[in-house]
Scaffold this active site. Structure first.
Site, PDB file in Angstrom:
ATOM      1  N   CYS A  12      10.469 -38.493 -12.049  1.00  0.00           N
ATOM      2  CA  CYS A  12       8.868 -38.945 -12.167  1.00  0.00           C
ATOM      3  C   CYS A  12       8.124 -39.160 -10.877  1.00  0.00           C
ATOM      4  CB  CYS A  12       8.889 -40.431 -13.178  1.00  0.00           C
ATOM      5  SG  CYS A  12      10.009 -41.787 -11.892  1.00  0.00           S
TER       6      CYS A  12
ATOM      7  N   SER B  66      15.925 -41.831 -14.435  1.00  0.00           N
ATOM      8  CA  SER B  66      14.887 -41.093 -13.834  1.00  0.00           C
ATOM      9  C   SER B  66      14.924 -40.896 -12.404  1.00  0.00           C
ATOM     10  CB  SER B  66      13.648 -41.729 -14.592  1.00  0.00           C
ATOM     11  OG  SER B  66      12.341 -41.200 -13.967  1.00  0.00           O
TER      12      SER B  66
ATOM     13  N   GLY C 297      -8.536  -7.634   4.308  1.00  0.00           N
ATOM     14  CA  GLY C 297      -9.099  -7.530   5.466  1.00  0.00           C
ATOM     15  C   GLY C 297      -8.584  -8.249   6.816  1.00  0.00           C
TER      16      GLY C 297
ATOM     17  N   HIS D 263     -15.802  -9.272   1.164  1.00  0.00           N
ATOM     18  CA  HIS D 263     -14.554 -10.174   1.696  1.00  0.00           C
ATOM     19  C   HIS D 263     -14.425 -11.783   0.984  1.00  0.00           C
ATOM     20  CE1 HIS D 263     -13.111 -13.340   4.689  1.00  0.00           C
ATOM     21  NE2 HIS D 263     -12.171 -12.639   4.594  1.00  0.00           N
TER      22      HIS D 263
ATOM     23  N   ARG E 222       3.950 -47.671 -15.243  1.00  0.00           N
ATOM     24  CA  ARG E 222       3.965 -48.638 -14.213  1.00  0.00           C
ATOM     25  C   ARG E 222       3.156 -49.965 -14.462  1.00  0.00           C
ATOM     26  NH1 ARG E 222       1.823 -44.486 -11.452  1.00  0.00           N
ATOM     27  NH2 ARG E 222       3.067 -43.277 -10.090  1.00  0.00           N
TER      28      ARG E 222
ATOM     29  N   MET F  97      -5.583  -7.305   8.232  1.00  0.00           N
ATOM     30  CA  MET F  97      -4.902  -6.449   9.366  1.00  0.00           C
ATOM     31  C   MET F  97      -6.141  -5.362   9.432  1.00  0.00           C
ATOM     32  SD  MET F  97      -1.086  -6.859   8.643  1.00  0.00           S
ATOM     33  CE  MET F  97      -1.458  -6.131   7.282  1.00  0.00           C
TER      34      MET F  97
ATOM     35  N   ARG G 264       8.491 -49.325 -16.588  1.00  0.00           N
ATOM     36  CA  ARG G 264       9.534 -49.578 -15.390  1.00  0.00           C
ATOM     37  C   ARG G 264       9.134 -50.996 -15.378  1.00  0.00           C
ATOM     38  NH1 ARG G 264       8.117 -47.139  -9.698  1.00  0.00           N
ATOM     39  NH2 ARG G 264       6.283 -48.811  -9.890  1.00  0.00           N
TER      40      ARG G 264
ATOM     41  N   ARG H 162      -3.225   3.123   8.442  1.00  0.00           N
ATOM     42  CA  ARG H 162      -3.543   2.001   7.738  1.00  0.00           C
ATOM     43  C   ARG H 162      -2.572   1.071   7.686  1.00  0.00           C
ATOM     44  NH1 ARG H 162      -4.820   4.573   1.897  1.00  0.00           N
ATOM     45  NH2 ARG H 162      -5.962   2.655   1.522  1.00  0.00           N
TER      46      ARG H 162
ATOM     47  N   LYS I  38       0.735  -1.301   0.000  1.00  0.00           N
ATOM     48  CA  LYS I  38      -0.032   0.096  -0.114  1.00  0.00           C
ATOM     49  C   LYS I  38       0.921   1.312  -0.048  1.00  0.00           C
ATOM     50  CE  LYS I  38      -3.698  -0.567   2.461  1.00  0.00           C
ATOM     51  NZ  LYS I  38      -4.472  -0.890   4.044  1.00  0.00           N
TER      52      LYS I  38
ATOM     53  N   TYR J 132      13.615 -33.676 -19.074  1.00  0.00           N
ATOM     54  CA  TYR J 132      12.106 -33.384 -18.871  1.00  0.00           C
ATOM     55  C   TYR J 132      11.599 -34.024 -17.382  1.00  0.00           C
ATOM     56  CZ  TYR J 132      11.988 -38.715 -18.478  1.00  0.00           C
ATOM     57  OH  TYR J 132      12.287 -39.977 -17.919  1.00  0.00           O
TER      58      TYR J 132
ATOM     59  N   GLY K 103      13.300 -41.057  -9.298  1.00  0.00           N
ATOM     60  CA  GLY K 103      12.035 -41.094  -8.409  1.00  0.00           C
ATOM     61  C   GLY K 103      12.038 -40.496  -7.150  1.00  0.00           C
ATOM     62  N   THR K 104      11.297 -39.411  -7.252  1.00  0.00           N
ATOM     63  CA  THR K 104      11.610 -38.400  -6.283  1.00  0.00           C
ATOM     64  C   THR K 104      10.796 -38.672  -4.989  1.00  0.00           C
ATOM     65  OG1 THR K 104      10.157 -36.873  -7.224  1.00  0.00           O
ATOM     66  CG2 THR K 104      12.442 -36.507  -7.218  1.00  0.00           C
ATOM     67  N   ASN K 105       9.886 -39.366  -4.917  1.00  0.00           N
ATOM     68  CA  ASN K 105       8.975 -40.029  -3.755  1.00  0.00           C
ATOM     69  C   ASN K 105      10.061 -40.926  -2.968  1.00  0.00           C
ATOM     70  OD1 ASN K 105       6.956 -38.648  -4.963  1.00  0.00           O
ATOM     71  ND2 ASN K 105       5.880 -40.620  -5.831  1.00  0.00           N
ATOM     72  N   ASP K 106      10.380 -42.124  -3.477  1.00  0.00           N
ATOM     73  CA  ASP K 106      11.330 -42.662  -2.667  1.00  0.00           C
ATOM     74  C   ASP K 106      12.724 -42.119  -2.474  1.00  0.00           C
ATOM     75  OD1 ASP K 106      10.409 -45.284  -2.077  1.00  0.00           O
ATOM     76  OD2 ASP K 106      10.279 -45.810  -4.276  1.00  0.00           O
TER      77      ASP K 106
END
Ligand code: ADP
Ligand code: MG
Ligand code: MG
Length: 902
Positions: A857, A790, A107, A483, A589, A109, A648, A98, A28, A877, A792-795
């Protein structure tokens, strides 16, 4: 040590800040300075920096040294510019205090208007303006806001439900209006207002035990302190959690000379968007109120008038537009609109006040918009040459795009239904859910995974958590700038406001529409893009066929360097992903064929295979299974024909496939020619203490090479028949020798298939997943065997943190609350830890194989920040679920553009 500069002036003859200083001056303050600089009519004032707020809290809620002196000096700046004096009995200056943080928190603050009115200054102001009614209207507003914000909230007082001072005073006001038969606040007379002010002050003393301050300077410091403290107010803190805004930003305090929209019929106040924030239409869109002060428009106490004829709606078409009533002021405002859009190259959200026909600008900021509006405005502004192509791509956020891909009510199903009531289309898309009447119920239902529509008279900042949890919001009151509308637009949530024909009893839990009664047992369907409400459940559909979206995505693809593939397990998923622009499959898979529809037969074969005791038994079961695997793979390869597909090898949690029902066990025992008790024994033997780290992935292919062999044969034959080159991926590896072992099998199988099919050579690629830290660290060695990686970012995340993904519920919320970690690493890549491993692996892998193809992946492949990280790491990729493909494409383009700008 030199004193810090905590105060910056704006307006009059000296503007010290500018638009680029948002971090220090808040949004602001920075924009007030910018508007003053470009010559727009901004009432003069000064901004106390966010740094002061931070230091204030560090200092144990005390103003840091130097602030008092700097504020006093800056106050002189306003006095000089206005030719008035703060606290002066003859010519008193009034100001507003203000709040305003770096990014807007609608809304959340506090703000106090008309600061400086006291028994000493009131007579002078009356004499000067000859408008006693106006002065007492301003005074009653000051008392109402000040007692609420400064004397109650800032003191940390938590009144019982309905007992807040603001509520009490509002009730007194309503009571008086009712007694006198007034419809609107503007009907109140001088005498009414005078007596009301006295009653208010008595009520405040009674409730809060303190006198309302009758000294201008005391009011000013009270106001400044309260705005600072509102940064740590309950609702502001809750909002920051949801929006991920850091606690250490702090708010600025803007002290600004008052201009008055409540001086009579030639005074007014309003808010506007330079274009329609719901649809993106290039139409000046706004609302205004005659003889009112700013907060009236947002509060929804009076239905505001439309700004112009082109944007009047159901709710306000009977009220006069500014275009008609004050054409010359309207024209001036249109000039401001043009100046601002040309200057900011964007759609702005503005606040203005007209004091006796004179226009003043009180706020401007880049306006929040729905996903639809973001897309339409980006494409329009590109055509208008207001922005270039890159900027157009940057203008739609991944979340807004997500919203565009979200379900809408199926138009065909909708046509068959009758609209039971209409309101204003405040948030886009469609929503179907059970009715709830308060925030608590909404949160509880969402926890159970239930879709609910939150129905309220109107929403206020205390409702945000419920609004977040609900699928859709319906309110009886409020306009497009209320709001609920602001919050939902920001979130892209389906929302209808101001459905004036509904009656909500939140306490009893009853909703009445057109003589019918609905309770929390009933369902509603909302079309938030049109403002239409239906009873019951209307079918929904996705909106991927939008032609404007297609053009935008073409633009996106111009700038993107990363390829985007999809994780798809079926031909149907693959087709959807192709429609969304997937350039291949990054993870296919094969396990999916053992779940759900048509899985009966292959699952039976798999179970036989798992429970086999000898190689002979196993080979027989595998032989049976092979034809299912092959036809399954063939279907998906066909759907993706011409595009790369990474398949896989099986990585199933074996124990999960062992049946527990006696009937199924009997059937299996018969098929294998063994006793049921023997099945139980073999199942017992498969039990693992820690299956995540157990006998899975490549480990299966090493203990049972025949399992790999079957799959390889199925893949190679299917690919040969379709005419594609398969990418075969070995999962859960931690050492290059595992890959070597699998490759030996593959080479033998390939030779056999070539011979059987009478071809000279079969083409394929072999690669590996990188999902164990050891594999990442040994990436140079792994790349000697693997042609692609590749992540496997979960594991990989699971193993790097040592957090079990299925068990994080027990501690992750606390970790986030305590700020031990910044974000859920399963949603957005942990760039410093997991990311470091990715970096090591990419560098290591490419050091031995220059053209090593690298992708990701995991679940994070479709999340904006993670995609940007993958771009930075030079991956080839990202691969994500079909519905995330457009989002990943956009995030990839934005990462490339942002990098070019640096
Ligand atoms: P918010 O951030 O909640 O919008 P603001 O600080 O913008 O709070 O103020 C609330 C209302 O008061 C707005 O409508 C604003 O235009 C109005 N207002 C603020 N300062 C002044 C002023 N100096 N003169 C007239 N109206 C003001
Ligand atoms: Mg405002
Ligand atoms: Mg895995």
């Amino acid at each position: 040590m030199a004193e810090k500069k905590y105060v910056y002036t704006f307006g009059g003859d000296k503007t010290e800040g500018e638009g680029a200083m948002k971090n220090l001056l808040g949004g602001k303050g920075a924009n007030l300075a910018e508007m003053a600089k470009i010559g727009l009519p901004v009432p003069p004032g000064f901004t106390v920096t966010t740094e002061c707020c931070v230091d204030y809290f560090k200092n144990g809620n005390k103003l840091p040294a130097g602030v008092e002196k700097q504020v006093t000096t800056a106050l002189k700046h306003i006095e000089k510019a206005m030719g008035m004096k703060f606290g002066d009995p003859k010519n008193p200056l009034l100001v507003s205090c203000r709040s305003g943080a770096r990014s807007s928190m609608p809304g959340m603050m506090e703000t106090v208007l008309n600061v400086g009115l006291s028994s000493k200054t009131i007579p002078g102001l009356i004499a000067k303006t000859k408008n006693e009614r106006f002065v007492y209207d301003a005074y009653r507003r000051l008392i109402m806001m000040y007692s609420d914000v400064v004397m109650e909230k800032a003191e940390g007082i938590e009144p019982a439900e309905g007992k807040a001072i603001r509520r009490q005073l509002d009730a007194m006001l309503d009571e008086l209006k009712e007694k006198k038969g007034y419809k609107s606040d503007t009907d109140l007379t001088v005498a009414d207002l005078k007596s009301l002010c006295e009653k208010f002050k008595k009520q405040i003393k009674k409730t809060l035990g303190r006198e309302f301050p009758d000294d201008s300077m005391a009011q000013l410091w009270g106001g400044i302190g309260a705005v600072l403290k509102s940064w740590n107010g309950k609702k502001a803190v809750a909002y920051r959690r949801i929006e991920g805004i850091p606690d250490d930003w702090g708010t600025a305090v803007n002290v600004q000379s008052m201009v008055f929209g409540n001086m009579g019929d030639t005074s007014a106040t309003g808010v506007a968007f330079t274009r329609d924030p719901a649809t993106g239409d290039n139409k000046f869109y706004g609302e205004w109120l005659i003889n009112a002060q700013g907060e009236d428009v947002v509060a929804g106490t009076r239905t505001p008038n439309p700004l112009n004829e082109a944007t009047s709606n159901e709710q306000n078409k009977h009220l006069k537009s500014m275009e008609k009533l004050y054409p010359s002021i309207y024209k001036q405002l249109c000039g401001v609109r043009e100046t601002l859009e040309k200057h900011y190259h964007d759609m702005l959200d503005i606040e203005f006040t007209i004091q006796e026909k004179k226009l003043f600008m009180l706020q401007c900021r880049v306006g929040k918009r729905t996903g639809t509006a973001a897309l339409n405005m980006a494409m329009d502004m590109l055509k208008e040459k207001l922005i270039d192509e890159k900027e157009a791509v940057m203008r739609v956020s991944p979340t807004q795009l997500d919203e565009l891909l979200h379900p809408i009510l199926d138009p065909k199903a909708e046509k068959k239904q009758t609209v039971i009531t209409k309101g204003l289309p405040a948030g886009p898309g469609g929503a179907v859910g059970r009715i709830v009447f308060n925030s608590t119920e909404a949160v509880a239902a969402a926890k159970k995974g239930e879709a609910v529509i939150m129905v309220r008279e109107e929403t206020n900042p205390e409702d945000v958590e419920g609004m977040r949890a609900a699928t859709g919001i319906l309110t009886a009151r409020g306009g497009m700038t209320s709001h609920a509308a602001l919050v939902c637009r920001g979130w892209g949530k389906c929302c209808i406001v101001g459905a004036g024909a509904i009656a909500v009893d939140e306490v009893k839990g009853v909703l009445k529409i057109g003589g019918k009664t609905y309770t929390s047992k009933d369902y509603l369907s909302l079309n938030g893009s049109r403002g239409w409400v239906y009873a019951g459940k209307v079918a929904t559909m996705d909106s991927s066929e939008n032609p404007k979206l297609k053009n935008f995505m073409k633009l996106v693809d111009k700038f993107r360097k990363l390829q985007v593939r999809t994780n798809a397990d079926t031909a149907a998923d693959a087709e959807v992903a192709r429609k969304f622009g997937a350039e291949g499959i990054g993870l296919f898979r094969t396990e999916h064929m053992f779940y759900g529809k048509n899985s009966e037969k292959p699952l039976f074969c798999l179970r036989k295979m798992i429970l086999s005791n000898t190689k002979e038994e196993r080979v027989a079961a595998l032989k049976e299974l092979e034809k299912y695997v092959k036809s399954d793979i063939k279907a998906t390869l066909t759907a993706m024909k011409g595009l790369p597909v990474t398949i896989r090898l099986l990585d199933p949690p074996l124990h999960e496939f062992v049946p527990s029902e006696p009937a199924k066990r009997k059937e299996l025992a018969d098929a294998l020619g063994i006793k049921v008790s023997e099945i139980a024994k073999r199942a017992e033997a498969l039990h693992e203490t820690n299956p995540m780290m157990g006998h899975r992935g490549v480990r299966l292919g090493i203990t049972y090479p025949e399992v790999s062999e079957m799959q390889m044969r199925a893949i190679l034959e299917a690919a040969l028949e379709v005419g594609s080159v398969p990418e075969i991926m070995v999962p859960v590896t931690c050492d290059p020798r595992e890959i070597k072992f699998q490759k030996a099998i593959l080479e033998r199988v390939a030779a056999e298939v070539a011979k059987k099919k009478k071809v000279a050579k079969i083409e394929y690629k072999v690669g590996t997943m990188i999902e164990i830290p050891r594999a990442a660290i040994l990436a140079d060695e792994m790349a000697k065997e693997a042609e692609f990686f590749s992540f496997g970012t979960n594991d990989l995340t699971q193993m790097t943190f040592g957090f079990s993904r299925d068990d994080i519920g027990g501690f992750l919320p606390e970790y986030l609350d305590q700020k031990i970690i910044d974000a859920d690493p399963f949603q957005t890549i942990d760039t410093v830890g997991v990311g470091r491993l990715i970096e090591i692996a990419v560098k290591g892998g490419r050091s031995v194989r220059k053209n090593l193809k690298v992708g990701i992946c995991g679940e994070q492949g479709g999340e904006g920040k993670s995609v940007a990280f993958c771009h930075k790491m030079g991956l080839n990729y990202v691969s994500c679920s079909p519905f995330r493909v457009p989002i990943a494409r956009l995030a990839a383009a934005q990462a490339a553009i942002a990098e070019g700008r640096k």
